[in-house]
Design a protein around this motif. Structure first.
Motif, PDB file in Angstrom:
ATOM      1  N   ASP A   7      -7.313 -12.353   8.313  1.00 45.62           N
ATOM      2  CA  ASP A   7      -6.078 -12.056   7.574  1.00 45.62           C
ATOM      3  C   ASP A   7      -6.257 -10.719   6.856  1.00 45.62           C
ATOM      4  N   VAL A   8      -5.474  -9.712   7.265  1.00 45.60           N
ATOM      5  CA  VAL A   8      -5.581  -8.386   6.643  1.00 45.60           C
ATOM      6  C   VAL A   8      -4.314  -8.010   5.885  1.00 45.60           C
ATOM      7  N   LYS A   9      -3.354  -8.918   5.814  1.00 38.52           N
ATOM      8  CA  LYS A   9      -2.119  -8.614   5.087  1.00 38.52           C
ATOM      9  C   LYS A   9      -2.423  -8.393   3.601  1.00 38.52           C
ATOM     10  N   GLY A  10      -1.830  -7.348   3.046  1.00 40.26           N
ATOM     11  CA  GLY A  10      -2.064  -7.004   1.656  1.00 40.26           C
ATOM     12  C   GLY A  10      -3.232  -6.062   1.443  1.00 40.26           C
ATOM     13  N   LYS A  11      -4.012  -5.812   2.497  1.00 41.60           N
ATOM     14  CA  LYS A  11      -5.148  -4.896   2.386  1.00 41.60           C
ATOM     15  C   LYS A  11      -4.710  -3.473   2.705  1.00 41.60           C
ATOM     16  N   ASN A  12      -5.441  -2.500   2.188  1.00 41.71           N
ATOM     17  CA  ASN A  12      -5.220  -1.104   2.534  1.00 41.71           C
ATOM     18  C   ASN A  12      -5.506  -0.897   4.020  1.00 41.71           C
ATOM     19  N   TYR A  13      -4.791   0.016   4.652  1.00 42.96           N
ATOM     20  CA  TYR A  13      -4.945   0.218   6.087  1.00 42.96           C
ATOM     21  C   TYR A  13      -6.386   0.548   6.471  1.00 42.96           C
ATOM     22  N   SER A  32       6.267   0.845  10.674  1.00 44.85           N
ATOM     23  CA  SER A  32       6.116   1.120   9.245  1.00 44.85           C
ATOM     24  C   SER A  32       7.435   0.855   8.547  1.00 44.85           C
ATOM     25  N   VAL A  33       7.348   0.376   7.331  1.00 43.41           N
ATOM     26  CA  VAL A  33       8.522   0.113   6.506  1.00 43.41           C
ATOM     27  C   VAL A  33       8.266   0.757   5.143  1.00 43.41           C
ATOM     28  N   TYR A  34       9.231   0.641   4.250  1.00 37.34           N
ATOM     29  CA  TYR A  34       9.021   1.222   2.928  1.00 37.34           C
ATOM     30  C   TYR A  34       9.500   0.277   1.850  1.00 37.34           C
ATOM     31  N   TYR A  35       8.565  -0.080   0.960  1.00 32.99           N
ATOM     32  CA  TYR A  35       8.866  -0.842  -0.244  1.00 32.99           C
ATOM     33  C   TYR A  35       8.252  -0.085  -1.415  1.00 32.99           C
ATOM     34  N   ASP A  36       9.109   0.383  -2.334  1.00 28.51           N
ATOM     35  CA  ASP A  36       8.572   1.150  -3.452  1.00 28.51           C
ATOM     36  C   ASP A  36       7.808   0.289  -4.440  1.00 28.51           C
ATOM     37  N   SER A  37       7.945  -1.036  -4.320  1.00 37.62           N
ATOM     38  CA  SER A  37       7.231  -1.945  -5.211  1.00 37.62           C
ATOM     39  C   SER A  37       5.815  -2.257  -4.729  1.00 37.62           C
ATOM     40  N   LEU A  38       5.476  -1.823  -3.502  1.00 38.75           N
ATOM     41  CA  LEU A  38       4.155  -2.100  -2.935  1.00 38.75           C
ATOM     42  C   LEU A  38       3.328  -0.823  -2.844  1.00 38.75           C
ATOM     43  N   THR A  39       2.013  -0.992  -2.754  1.00 36.52           N
ATOM     44  CA  THR A  39       1.091   0.135  -2.649  1.00 36.52           C
ATOM     45  C   THR A  39       1.287   0.841  -1.307  1.00 36.52           C
ATOM     46  N   LEU A  41       0.576   2.414   2.243  1.00 36.24           N
ATOM     47  CA  LEU A  41      -0.370   2.139   3.328  1.00 36.24           C
ATOM     48  C   LEU A  41      -0.971   0.739   3.280  1.00 36.24           C
ATOM     49  N   VAL A  42      -0.330  -0.167   2.540  1.00 36.69           N
ATOM     50  CA  VAL A  42      -0.793  -1.545   2.537  1.00 36.69           C
ATOM     51  C   VAL A  42      -0.223  -2.252   3.766  1.00 36.69           C
ATOM     52  N   ILE A  43      -0.951  -3.253   4.278  1.00 31.29           N
ATOM     53  CA  ILE A  43      -0.505  -3.981   5.474  1.00 31.29           C
ATOM     54  C   ILE A  43       0.580  -4.975   5.079  1.00 31.29           C
ATOM     55  N   ILE A  44       1.740  -4.863   5.740  1.00 28.42           N
ATOM     56  CA  ILE A  44       2.868  -5.751   5.475  1.00 28.42           C
ATOM     57  C   ILE A  44       2.859  -6.946   6.432  1.00 28.42           C
ATOM     58  N   LYS A  45       2.524  -6.676   7.676  1.00 30.33           N
ATOM     59  CA  LYS A  45       2.603  -7.708   8.708  1.00 30.33           C
ATOM     60  C   LYS A  45       1.556  -7.439   9.767  1.00 30.33           C
ATOM     61  N   ILE A  64       2.735  -1.294   8.423  1.00 35.42           N
ATOM     62  CA  ILE A  64       2.229  -0.809   7.140  1.00 35.42           C
ATOM     63  C   ILE A  64       3.363  -0.278   6.273  1.00 35.42           C
ATOM     64  N   ASN A  65       3.082  -0.227   4.982  1.00 34.02           N
ATOM     65  CA  ASN A  65       4.030   0.350   4.028  1.00 34.02           C
ATOM     66  C   ASN A  65       3.859   1.862   4.026  1.00 34.02           C
ATOM     67  N   ARG A  66       4.941   2.588   4.219  1.00 29.71           N
ATOM     68  CA  ARG A  66       4.862   4.043   4.305  1.00 29.71           C
ATOM     69  C   ARG A  66       4.372   4.660   3.008  1.00 29.71           C
ATOM     70  N   ALA A  67       3.677   5.795   3.168  1.00 27.87           N
ATOM     71  CA  ALA A  67       3.139   6.488   1.999  1.00 27.87           C
ATOM     72  C   ALA A  67       4.227   7.248   1.246  1.00 27.87           C
ATOM     73  N   THR A  68       5.233   7.718   1.949  1.00 30.39           N
ATOM     74  CA  THR A  68       6.333   8.454   1.318  1.00 30.39           C
ATOM     75  C   THR A  68       7.662   7.803   1.684  1.00 30.39           C
ATOM     76  N   ALA A  69       8.602   7.883   0.768  1.00 38.37           N
ATOM     77  CA  ALA A  69       9.906   7.268   0.996  1.00 38.37           C
ATOM     78  C   ALA A  69      10.677   8.037   2.063  1.00 38.37           C
ATOM     79  N   PRO A  70      11.270   7.349   3.030  1.00 37.88           N
ATOM     80  CA  PRO A  70      12.091   8.045   4.025  1.00 37.88           C
ATOM     81  C   PRO A  70      13.393   8.532   3.410  1.00 37.88           C
TER      82      PRO A  70
END
Length: 237
Positions: A7-13, A32-39, A41-45, A64-70
């Protein structure tokens, strides 16, 4: 040979990739998706799911959660109800900022959309997660006031007077020879200051007044001052 997927969800890439590589899996960033509430490059799924049993060298696909907002194009919220504007912003990944009310006949209708204090035009690129402030119509006020007398006023002064009384400027009709609205003078207004019964008309905040402008400052005819008692005009406005 079969392995159990960690299980790597929630871990840094970087951490997740090293863990999967050591466990004998190939790693591919599938989406990749974007959530400003999450760190960033964290694994989402992940796929296959954690604890699934798969063959050695199986590829694990990560989201992964994108590093910059689209960037997205700002939608046009003006004219929408507050509820619909809120739903539209949520669908676009935008946040609701401050809400401010101005006198307007359309209660809770969006009159303007802003970042901070700057009006934002539809189609302007904005970062997902940006807070958008809305200016909303407050509806018609409960108390009425005297219709202000705009006759002979420069356009800018008339506009200031209306805004200070919570009255919306409606249709502005400049004469044909007037090329600059700011240089015009008011010579007609609707509703008028005095009605046919020689009484001062009343108007509520949020209602509109239409005006006509001329290039030359008009002079009031003496007869027009006799439509209402002078003392009533002084005391009422």
């Amino acid at each position: 040979e079969y392995l159990r997927v960690p299980d790597v969800k929630g871990k840094n890439y970087q951490e997740a990739a090293e863990l999967l590589d050591k466990a004998g899996f190939d790693v591919v960033v599938h989406d990749s998706v974007y959530y400003d509430s999450l760190t960033p490059l964290v694994i989402i799924k992940q796929f296959p799911d954690p604890d699934a049993t798969v063959k050695v060298n199986r590829t694990i696909y990560l989201t992964i959660n994108r590093a910059t907002a689209p960037l997205i194009n700002m939608p046009n919220l003006v004219g929408m109800s507050f509820r619909n504007a809120e739903l539209e912003m949520r669908a676009k990944g935008l946040k609701l900022g401050d809400t401010m009310y101005v006198p307007d006949i359309a209660k809770n209708a969006v009159k303007d959309q802003l970042i901070g204090t700057v009006s934002l035009k539809p189609g302007t690129p904005v970062a997902m997660g940006t807070s958008i402030s809305l200016i909303l119509g407050a509806g018609i006020g409960n108390e009425d006031i005297s219709v202000p007398d705009l006759f002979g006023m420069p356009y800018s002064e008339a506009l200031t007077l209306l805004e200070s009384n919570g009255i919306i400027l409606g249709v502005v009709l400049p004469d044909n020879d007037l090329t600059d609205t700011l240089a015009g003078f008011v010579y007609w207004q609707n509703p008028e200051r005095i009605n046919e019964e020689r009484k001062i008309n009343r108007i509520r905040t949020g209602q509109m007044m239409d005006i006509k402008l001329s290039v030359i400052k008009p002079e009031r005819k003496i007869d027009s001052l006799l439509l209402a008692p002078e003392q009533a005009i002084k005391n009422d406005y």
